[in-house]
Design an enzyme around this catalytic site. Structure first.
Site, PDB file in Angstrom:
ATOM      1  N   VAL A 114       0.648  43.403  62.517  1.00  0.00           N
ATOM      2  CA  VAL A 114       0.818  41.818  62.785  1.00  0.00           C
ATOM      3  C   VAL A 114      -0.354  41.252  62.407  1.00  0.00           C
ATOM      4  CG1 VAL A 114       1.673  40.121  64.077  1.00  0.00           C
ATOM      5  CG2 VAL A 114       2.730  42.168  64.249  1.00  0.00           C
ATOM      6  N   THR A 161      -1.029  45.114  66.741  1.00  0.00           N
ATOM      7  CA  THR A 161      -2.031  44.037  66.083  1.00  0.00           C
ATOM      8  C   THR A 161      -2.884  44.402  64.986  1.00  0.00           C
ATOM      9  OG1 THR A 161      -3.976  44.529  67.777  1.00  0.00           O
ATOM     10  CG2 THR A 161      -1.980  43.332  68.635  1.00  0.00           C
ATOM     11  N   ASP A 162      -3.179  43.608  64.490  1.00  0.00           N
ATOM     12  CA  ASP A 162      -4.540  43.834  63.413  1.00  0.00           C
ATOM     13  C   ASP A 162      -5.515  43.706  64.373  1.00  0.00           C
ATOM     14  OD1 ASP A 162      -6.130  44.011  61.393  1.00  0.00           O
ATOM     15  OD2 ASP A 162      -5.413  42.064  60.226  1.00  0.00           O
ATOM     16  N   ALA A 163      -6.903  43.963  64.016  1.00  0.00           N
ATOM     17  CA  ALA A 163      -7.997  44.216  64.812  1.00  0.00           C
ATOM     18  C   ALA A 163      -8.303  42.864  65.698  1.00  0.00           C
ATOM     19  CB  ALA A 163      -9.145  44.250  63.981  1.00  0.00           C
ATOM     20  N   THR A 164      -8.280  43.064  66.917  1.00  0.00           N
ATOM     21  CA  THR A 164      -8.157  42.038  67.824  1.00  0.00           C
ATOM     22  C   THR A 164      -9.719  41.403  67.976  1.00  0.00           C
ATOM     23  OG1 THR A 164      -8.701  43.567  69.800  1.00  0.00           O
ATOM     24  CG2 THR A 164      -6.442  43.003  69.106  1.00  0.00           C
TER      25      THR A 164
END
Length: 444
Positions: A114, A161-164
């Site tokens: 996401v 998630t994509d990189a937070t």
């Protein structure tokens, strides 16, 4: 072929999760993320190749993650630097990104990555009373994660998630809340920490303070375990060996595949003057203009010196080649127009500028904007523009009559390109995007 190479090499070094394929649609040529990372600007092309990659990789008992839900490529801004927006209407999203995701999910996608991308139309569709300032990126949106992805699209697999560490996530809300709420609102796996010790504490505190429920925590853990079980991690020995890795990595079969892809991809976008194939009987002296960048946004060196290699190949063909050196840029003191025209039989501009994360745009910056600036000699000297990386440079050189995209500057590209320039092989590439950037003058 790409899936086969990626999967075999990944398995050889012990990797079991590919954060790919990119199934974004390159709707906006100014978008710095999609560009050459996506399969194109047509939904059918994107679906075909993303599905092929997904099926090939998963056949090797590896996980894939289709990304970046709800879809990058609409905004011209970078979610690494801000929370970007997919501003399509619900109906248009359904026909484009929704079409791609729906079919990939139906075809067995095991994970969805996401993005830190807002989709206001669907957020408001599921939550009509939400205020604009409360609309969240998909990584923190119950409406997009639970209502759109889980319920409407029917996805039952792992959501990560994509990189937070990206600004698109970090600016949405305070991090002590964002960390646990990403899981509470529907993500199952948290990709990359900003500070491992602190983020872990934020997650624990969020659980203790009821920001993260036990139900959602158990669901997330169960989906992670299910994803691992689906590729047999609980049964098989996945530890790599150096001996096996040496046999697999960069083996000749994979080099042949890379060569074939490079050869078939090179695209002759414009040949208005019909100067290709080049006639060696008419060309003796060539002037080459270099447009090249060095380190990327993270400071790592990328392939440079491609222009010098290209010049060496031209010299090996028997030409006298001069590399352009910027001179006096002031009016009245520049080199004479006639001297330039009389000195060269061909001018070649070669650009090696790759679009990359954390760089909002790639545009040509001329070393001498009032000297040998394209296209001032195109009516007097045959001129070619070659882009090794970015397929959208016609935006800045619209009057160029001969234009070529190669999409990537690997070990084979230049040799294959030279063969095509002189007619020893054919241009077979078909542009997967609108190389004319939607402008009328780029087609002249």
């Amino acid at each position: 072929m790409l899936g086969k190479v990626c999967a075999e090499e990944a398995k050889a070094v012990g990797a079991n999760f590919a954060f790919a394929p990119v199934c974004d649609i390159d709707m906006n040529f100014r978008n710095p993320i999609t560009n050459t990372r996506t399969f194109g600007s047509n939904k059918e092309t994107v679906l075909e190749y993303a599905n092929s990659y997904m099926q090939e990789v998963q056949a090797y008992n590896m996980l894939t993650s289709i990304k970046h839900f709800p879809g990058d490529g609409v905004d011209e801004r970078d979610q690494h630097l801000l929370t970007s927006i997919n501003e399509l209407s619900c109906a248009k999203w359904d026909k484009t990104y929704g079409y791609v995701y729906k079919n990939l999910i139906k075809n067995g996608a095991k994970a969805v990555m996401v993005g830190h991308i807002m989709q206001p139309s669907y957020t408001k569709h599921f939550n009509p009373n939400i205020a604009d300032e409360d609309i969240m990126p998909a990584t923190l949106s119950k409406e997009l994660l639970q209502d759109l992805l889980r319920k409407k699209l029917g996805f039952k697999g792992l959501v990560l998630t994509d990189a937070t560490t990206m600004t698109g996530f970090c600016q949405a809300m305070p991090r002590d809340k964002a960390v646990p709420l990403a899981i509470e609102y529907g993500c199952d796996m948290f990709l990359f920490t900003k500070n491992l010790e602190e983020d872990f504490k934020f997650m624990v505190d969020g659980f203790n303070n009821n920001l993260l429920s036990e139900k959602r925590l158990n669901e997330a853990v169960m989906r992670i375990l299910a994803a691992k079980a689906s590729i047999g991690l609980h049964k098989n020995n996945n530890l790599p060996t150096l001996e096996n890795a040496d046999k697999i990595i960069a083996k000749q079969e994979f080099k042949d595949i890379a060569y074939k892809i490079a050869n078939e991809s090179i695209t002759l976008v414009k040949n208005k003057e019909n100067i290709i194939p080049l006639n060696k009987n008419k060309i003796k002296n060539i002037l080459v203009y270099e447009i090249e960048s060095g380190a990327n946004a993270l400071g790592y060196d990328r392939a440079v010196g491609m222009t010098d290699k290209f010049i060496e190949l031209l010299e090996a063909e028997g030409f006298t080649v001069t590399k352009f050196t910027p001179g006096d840029r002031y009016e009245g003191k520049q080199s004479k127009f006639k001297d330039m025209v009389d000195s060269y039989d061909l001018m070649i501009y070669i650009a090696n500028l790759a679009t990359k994360s954390n760089q909002t745009t790639v545009r040509i910056e001329w070393a001498n904007p009032m000297g040998m600036n394209c296209p001032i000699y195109i009516h007097s000297v045959p001129t070619i523009f070659i882009s090794l990386e970015n397929p959208y440079h016609l935006l800045d050189v619209p009057r160029i009559k001969t234009y070529i995209n190669t999409y990537f500057s690997n070990d084979y590209t230049l040799e294959l390109l030279v063969d095509k320039l002189f007619g020893r092989s054919k241009f077979t590439g078909i542009s997967p995007v609108d190389a004319f950037c939607g402008k009328w003058d780029t087609k002249l």
